[in-house]
Design an enzyme around this catalytic site. Structure first.
Site, PDB file in Angstrom:
ATOM      1  N   THR A   1       6.898  12.313   6.659  1.00  0.00           N
ATOM      2  CA  THR A   1       6.665  11.027   5.979  1.00  0.00           C
ATOM      3  C   THR A   1       6.315  11.226   4.507  1.00  0.00           C
ATOM      4  O   THR A   1       6.628  10.382   3.678  1.00  0.00           O
ATOM      5  CB  THR A   1       5.586  10.177   6.676  1.00  0.00           C
ATOM      6  OG1 THR A   1       4.305  10.807   6.561  1.00  0.00           O
ATOM      7  CG2 THR A   1       5.915   9.918   8.130  1.00  0.00           C
TER       8      THR A   1
ATOM      9  N   LEU B   1       6.314   6.156   2.575  1.00  0.00           N
ATOM     10  CA  LEU B   1       6.633   5.146   3.599  1.00  0.00           C
ATOM     11  C   LEU B   1       6.404   5.761   4.991  1.00  0.00           C
ATOM     12  O   LEU B   1       7.349   6.054   5.722  1.00  0.00           O
ATOM     13  CB  LEU B   1       8.069   4.656   3.413  1.00  0.00           C
ATOM     14  CG  LEU B   1       8.339   3.982   2.059  1.00  0.00           C
ATOM     15  CD1 LEU B   1       9.790   3.536   1.942  1.00  0.00           C
ATOM     16  CD2 LEU B   1       7.408   2.802   1.819  1.00  0.00           C
ATOM     17  N   HIS B   2       5.099   5.927   5.331  1.00  0.00           N
ATOM     18  CA  HIS B   2       4.774   6.602   6.595  1.00  0.00           C
ATOM     19  C   HIS B   2       5.400   5.897   7.809  1.00  0.00           C
ATOM     20  O   HIS B   2       6.278   6.437   8.478  1.00  0.00           O
ATOM     21  CB  HIS B   2       3.259   6.617   6.816  1.00  0.00           C
ATOM     22  CG  HIS B   2       2.478   7.423   5.840  1.00  0.00           C
ATOM     23  ND1 HIS B   2       2.569   8.782   5.757  1.00  0.00           N
ATOM     24  CD2 HIS B   2       1.548   7.053   4.925  1.00  0.00           C
ATOM     25  CE1 HIS B   2       1.719   9.223   4.823  1.00  0.00           C
ATOM     26  NE2 HIS B   2       1.106   8.191   4.313  1.00  0.00           N
ATOM     27  N   ASP B   3       4.867   4.723   8.137  1.00  0.00           N
ATOM     28  CA  ASP B   3       5.279   4.063   9.385  1.00  0.00           C
ATOM     29  C   ASP B   3       6.773   3.736   9.438  1.00  0.00           C
ATOM     30  O   ASP B   3       7.392   3.848  10.512  1.00  0.00           O
ATOM     31  CB  ASP B   3       4.447   2.789   9.611  1.00  0.00           C
ATOM     32  CG  ASP B   3       2.990   3.098   9.932  1.00  0.00           C
ATOM     33  OD1 ASP B   3       2.692   4.230  10.342  1.00  0.00           O
ATOM     34  OD2 ASP B   3       2.153   2.194   9.766  1.00  0.00           O
TER      35      ASP B   3
ATOM     36  N   CYS C   1       9.149   5.457   8.767  1.00  0.00           N
ATOM     37  CA  CYS C   1       9.916   6.595   9.300  1.00  0.00           C
ATOM     38  C   CYS C   1      10.122   6.465  10.807  1.00  0.00           C
ATOM     39  O   CYS C   1      11.143   6.921  11.340  1.00  0.00           O
ATOM     40  CB  CYS C   1       9.193   7.916   9.010  1.00  0.00           C
ATOM     41  SG  CYS C   1       9.293   8.403   7.289  1.00  0.00           S
TER      42      CYS C   1
END
Ligand code: RIB
Ligand code: CA
Length: 320
Positions: free
Chosen positions: A196, A242-244, A246
């Site tokens: 991420t 953009l962690h989530d 991914c």
């Protein structure tokens, strides 16, 4: 992808959770979002639930049931004060969002998860964007329903930390719960920090996103304006991470990522490492220790960043 994939989103919105809800709802022809359950984390449970409802109100999708989930971790004693440094006091600071047009359903997150799984003819995929408290409670109470889950796509963990030197926030929040998920035997795809932190959007790309001009793109750019500050100013990253998103991208477009099938477990009690995901990337347990272990998780390590950002921008454009 020929059939619509039924999914349930477990989240703690949170800017990147909100962007993920937007990405998932941009593809009604591919994803059938059956419900959203909330968890405390980025903010208190009251605030994360309100934020999920505000997002659905903005997106005109108040038909999707939202259930209030876990206010605290399973075991760990924690003072729930959110992460205002990252997500602000509301948990979703920055853009103007409408007040919720609907209320959460009158059942708990675990009850809604159970009902949706029981009533579904097909197996359902879980998109896990927060601590695993809700799903772990379900798996512990209703192990019969594990079979009704197709797969878990999760954001969490990694070989590095972002909340302690060793632990990523979602797993750190409720390590006991995450361990339950890793032991279910379900197919798990894990978008941890290794991937991420490579999935960032630059300031220039965020301006291109805003310039797409539709309501969805403008909101996404405003969410990124706020969320990105932490990544630029505190973490010193080259973009907003953009962690989530991914997790949903890995479900919709697995070709964007490179992963390795590994055994993953969670450290529960380490003085310095509590909440760390222990990823056996070199198959140490089986090759050296001769232990029979399950390579239980597809751990994502690489992303084609340009293609990922392009796919994200296309999704936001599609929202109208
Ligand atoms: O570590 C990043 C994760 O923690 C994301 O899910 C973010 O929303 C926060 O919950
Ligand atoms: Ca989250």
């Amino acid at each position: 992808m020929d059939r619509k994939i039924p999914i349930i989103i477990d989240c703690d919105p949170g800017h990147d959770d909100a962007l993920t809800i937007m990405w998932a709802l941009a593809y009604p022809e591919k994803l059938d979002v059956r419900g959203i359950v909330t968890c405390a984390g980025n903010q208190t449970i009251e605030k994360t639930t309100r934020n999920a409802l505000r997002m659905l109100t903005f997106l005109g999708r108040t038909d999707i049931p939202v259930a209030v989930g876990a206010a605290k971790p399973l075991v760990k004693q924690i003072e729930v004060k959110g992460t205002p440094i990252v997500h602000g006091e509301s948990g979703l600071d920055g853009p103007q969002l409408p007040e919720p047009a609907v209320k959460p359903v009158k059942m708990s997150a675990v009850e809604l998860l159970a009902q949706l799984l029981e009533q579904s003819e097909e197996k359902i995929t879980i998109l896990e964007l927060a601590a695993h408290t809700n799903i772990a409670t379900l798996f512990a109470a209703r192990p019969d329903l594990i079979d009704k889950v197709e797969a878990v796509y999760m954001m969490g963990g990694g070989t590095v930390g972002n909340w302690t030197p060793a632990a990523e926030f979602n797993i750190w929040w409720d390590p006991e719960a995450a361990r339950i998920t890793f032991k279910t035997g379900l197919p798990i795809t894990m978008a941890g920090l290794d991937v991420t932190q490579k999935a960032y959007i630059t300031r220039e790309e965020n301006e291109q996103l805003r310039a797409q001009g539709n309501k969805g793109s403008v909101l996404a750019a405003e969410l990124i304006d706020f969320f990105g500050r932490y990544h630029y100013e505190v973490e010193g990253f080259p973009g907003c991470t953009l962690h989530d998103p991914c997790a949903v991208a890995a479900l919709l477009s697995p070709e964007l990522f490179k992963g390795e099938q590994c055994n993953v477990d969670v450290e529960l009690s380490g003085e310095l490492t509590s909440g760390m995901t222990v990823i056996d990337r070199v198959n140490y347990l089986s090759k050296i220790m001769g232990r029979k272990v399950d390579c239980n998780t597809n751990v994502l390590f690489e992303v084609d960043r340009d293609a990922f950002v392009k796919a994200f921008m296309q999704a936001m454009k599609k929202l109208g």
